[in-house]
Design a protein around this motif. Structure first.
Motif, short mmCIF file in Angstrom:
data_model
loop_
_atom_site.label_atom_id
_atom_site.label_comp_id
_atom_site.label_asym_id
_atom_site.label_seq_id
_atom_site.Cartn_x
_atom_site.Cartn_y
_atom_site.Cartn_z
N LEU A 149 -29.18 20.86 -2.30
CA LEU A 149 -29.08 22.26 -2.67
C LEU A 149 -27.62 22.67 -2.70
O LEU A 149 -26.83 22.29 -1.83
N GLY A 150 -27.26 23.47 -3.70
CA GLY A 150 -25.92 23.99 -3.81
C GLY A 150 -25.68 25.14 -2.86
O GLY A 150 -26.56 25.55 -2.10
N ALA A 151 -24.47 25.68 -2.92
CA ALA A 151 -24.08 26.76 -2.01
C ALA A 151 -24.96 27.99 -2.17
O ALA A 151 -25.17 28.75 -1.22
N LYS A 152 -25.51 28.21 -3.36
CA LYS A 152 -26.36 29.38 -3.61
C LYS A 152 -27.83 29.00 -3.72
O LYS A 152 -28.63 29.75 -4.27
N GLY A 153 -28.19 27.83 -3.18
CA GLY A 153 -29.58 27.42 -3.18
C GLY A 153 -30.04 26.73 -4.44
O GLY A 153 -31.21 26.36 -4.55
N GLU A 154 -29.12 26.51 -5.38
CA GLU A 154 -29.51 25.85 -6.62
C GLU A 154 -29.80 24.37 -6.35
O GLU A 154 -29.15 23.73 -5.54
N LYS A 155 -30.81 23.84 -7.04
CA LYS A 155 -31.22 22.46 -6.82
C LYS A 155 -30.28 21.50 -7.54
O LYS A 155 -29.89 21.74 -8.67
N TRP A 156 -29.95 20.42 -6.86
CA TRP A 156 -29.09 19.38 -7.41
C TRP A 156 -29.89 18.09 -7.50
O TRP A 156 -30.47 17.63 -6.53
N LYS A 157 -29.95 17.52 -8.69
CA LYS A 157 -30.54 16.20 -8.88
C LYS A 157 -29.53 15.38 -9.69
O LYS A 157 -29.16 15.78 -10.79
N LEU A 158 -29.13 14.25 -9.15
CA LEU A 158 -28.07 13.47 -9.76
C LEU A 158 -28.41 13.07 -11.19
O LEU A 158 -27.55 13.13 -12.08
N GLU A 159 -29.66 12.70 -11.43
CA GLU A 159 -30.02 12.24 -12.78
C GLU A 159 -29.82 13.34 -13.83
O GLU A 159 -29.59 13.05 -15.01
N ASN A 160 -29.89 14.60 -13.39
CA ASN A 160 -29.68 15.71 -14.32
C ASN A 160 -28.20 16.03 -14.53
O ASN A 160 -27.84 16.70 -15.51
N GLN A 161 -27.35 15.60 -13.62
CA GLN A 161 -25.93 15.93 -13.66
C GLN A 161 -25.05 14.75 -14.09
O GLN A 161 -23.84 14.91 -14.26
N LEU A 162 -25.66 13.60 -14.27
CA LEU A 162 -24.90 12.37 -14.47
C LEU A 162 -23.94 12.45 -15.66
O LEU A 162 -22.75 12.16 -15.54
N ALA A 163 -24.46 12.83 -16.81
CA ALA A 163 -23.63 12.88 -18.02
C ALA A 163 -22.49 13.89 -17.86
O ALA A 163 -21.35 13.64 -18.28
N ASP A 164 -22.80 15.04 -17.23
CA ASP A 164 -21.78 16.08 -17.04
C ASP A 164 -20.68 15.58 -16.11
O ASP A 164 -19.48 15.81 -16.34
N LEU B 149 -18.00 5.71 -9.62
CA LEU B 149 -19.16 6.59 -9.44
C LEU B 149 -20.26 5.82 -8.74
O LEU B 149 -20.81 4.86 -9.29
N ASN B 150 -20.57 6.21 -7.51
CA ASN B 150 -21.67 5.60 -6.75
C ASN B 150 -22.95 6.38 -7.00
O ASN B 150 -22.93 7.61 -7.12
N THR B 151 -24.08 5.69 -7.07
CA THR B 151 -25.37 6.36 -7.20
C THR B 151 -26.35 5.76 -6.22
O THR B 151 -26.57 4.54 -6.22
N TYR B 152 -26.91 6.60 -5.38
CA TYR B 152 -27.94 6.16 -4.44
C TYR B 152 -29.33 6.60 -4.88
O TYR B 152 -30.31 6.31 -4.23
N SER B 153 -29.40 7.30 -6.01
CA SER B 153 -30.68 7.83 -6.46
C SER B 153 -31.56 6.72 -7.04
O SER B 153 -31.12 5.96 -7.90
N PRO B 154 -32.82 6.64 -6.62
CA PRO B 154 -33.73 5.65 -7.21
C PRO B 154 -34.05 5.94 -8.67
O PRO B 154 -34.60 5.10 -9.37
N LYS B 155 -33.70 7.14 -9.14
CA LYS B 155 -33.98 7.52 -10.52
C LYS B 155 -32.81 7.23 -11.47
O LYS B 155 -32.91 7.50 -12.66
N VAL B 156 -31.72 6.70 -10.94
CA VAL B 156 -30.58 6.34 -11.78
C VAL B 156 -30.47 4.83 -11.86
O VAL B 156 -30.10 4.17 -10.88
N GLU B 157 -30.84 4.27 -13.01
CA GLU B 157 -30.82 2.83 -13.21
C GLU B 157 -29.50 2.40 -13.83
O GLU B 157 -28.69 3.22 -14.27
N LEU B 158 -29.28 1.10 -13.87
CA LEU B 158 -28.08 0.56 -14.50
C LEU B 158 -27.97 1.02 -15.95
O LEU B 158 -26.88 1.38 -16.42
N ALA B 159 -29.09 1.02 -16.65
CA ALA B 159 -29.07 1.44 -18.05
C ALA B 159 -28.70 2.91 -18.19
O ALA B 159 -28.05 3.31 -19.17
N ASP B 160 -29.11 3.73 -17.23
CA ASP B 160 -28.76 5.15 -17.26
C ASP B 160 -27.25 5.33 -17.13
O ASP B 160 -26.66 6.19 -17.81
N LEU B 161 -26.63 4.55 -16.27
CA LEU B 161 -25.17 4.62 -16.13
C LEU B 161 -24.48 4.20 -17.42
O LEU B 161 -23.52 4.83 -17.86
N ALA B 162 -24.97 3.13 -18.03
CA ALA B 162 -24.38 2.66 -19.28
C ALA B 162 -24.53 3.70 -20.38
O ALA B 162 -23.58 3.96 -21.14
#
Length: 305
Positions: free
Chosen positions: A223-238, A255-268
């Motif tokens: 959660l962000g400072a104002k309660g906004e939800k953060w999900k790495l897979e949604n912010q990756l490209a940005d 860039l390290n990713t611990y999210s199970p929803k971010v695969e090698l192909a997603d990074l590429a």
């Protein structure tokens, strides 16, 4: 001329303790050092030695049998973390004189460790693989930006190698902890920034500031400072687009990713619009225990401008 990597095939998916695809070397291994050992792992836990303190912590990737017996683990450990929820828990004392606060070294650096309710103790030892890379890349006078910077290990490695470091984290306690580690390590002059990492990076882009190295270790979710939800897979490209805009020619990005929803192909796919194929290195981060168990720690992107 920009620095370049040998391109790795990036369509591999991690599968627990198995190699992603036969014949393809996509792993990079962190290694222990005199003050840290991954002793064993298995049955959803890992056994680690931090200096003279040994801990048992939950580890979702340890879905295999450990090398040592559970009785051996408990006999040798000082503390065991017991989960109360998916995010918090308590520490069970296994030895009467077990320390709750202590220090360890990595090369010339010193880190203060302590027990937290989030199972962490103040250091991510698998990042030793990236500390090696930072030490190889940084030259005196380079400008390095460390985002989501936690207790500052990567910042200290960069500073110890002569970089001017800007360290950004949104939690004041983490900045204080990192500053204490700076003092312990005999270093000074890291710039501390208490702010949302991505918002700060965007403002740096507008200000026209540029860096010779950018390090990002974002959480998988939160959660962000104002309660906004953060999900790495949604912010990756940005994140990658913003980082690319901040890079000087020849700069590096981690860039390290611990999210199970971010695969090698997603990074590429996320890095592809901003870097040539031979500027990108995409790997799985692993560490091997003293008993020979290989533990997966997430996917890793490195890129060179």
């Amino acid at each position: 001329m920009s620095k370049q990597f040998t391109q790795r095939k990036s369509s591999d998916r991690h599968a627990g303790n198995d190699t992603a695809a036969a014949g393809l070397e996509v792993r990079e291994s962190a290694v222990g050092w005199p003050d840290y050992e991954l002793l064993d792992a298995g049955d959803g836990k890992k056994l680690e030695r931090w200096g003279e303190v040994v801990t048992i912590r939950p580890e979702i990737q340890a879905h295999f049998k450990p090398g040592w017996s559970w009785s051996d683990w408990q006999a040798g450990a000082d503390w065991e973390f017991e989960e109360l929820s998916s995010t918090q828990g308590t520490w069970k004392r296994l030895q009467p004189q077990a320390s709750e606060h202590w220090q360890i070294s990595y090369q010339q650096l010193r880190f203060g460790l302590k027990l937290t309710k989030f199972k962490h103790v103040g250091l991510f030892p698998e990042q030793q693989a990236n500390w090696r890379f930072i030490a190889e890349q940084v030259k005196p006078g380079d400008k390095v930006l460390n985002l989501f910077a936690y207790t500052g290990a990567a910042s200290l490695v960069a500073r110890a190698n002569g970089a001017e470091v800007v360290h950004v984290d949104s939690v004041k306690q983490m900045l204080d902890w990192a500053n204490d580690n700076q003092t312990r390590s005999g270093l000074s002059d890291i710039k501390w920034v208490l702010e949302d990492a991505l918002k700060f990076a965007r403002r740096e882009l507008k200000r026209g500031n540029r860096y010779d190295g950018i390090i990002m270790d974002p959480p998988a979710w939160g959660l962000g400072a104002k309660g906004e939800k953060w999900k790495l897979e949604n912010q990756l490209a940005d994140l990658i687009e913003t980082a690319r805009g901040l890079m000087n020619p020849g700069a590096f990005l981690i860039l390290n990713t611990y999210s199970p929803k971010v695969e090698l192909a997603d990074l590429a796919n996320a890095a592809g619009p901003y870097f040539a194929k031979n500027q990108i290195e995409i790997k799985q981060l692993w560490m091997q225990s003293k008993t020979g168990k290989a533990l997966f720690y997430g996917n890793l992107l490195r890129a060179m401008a």
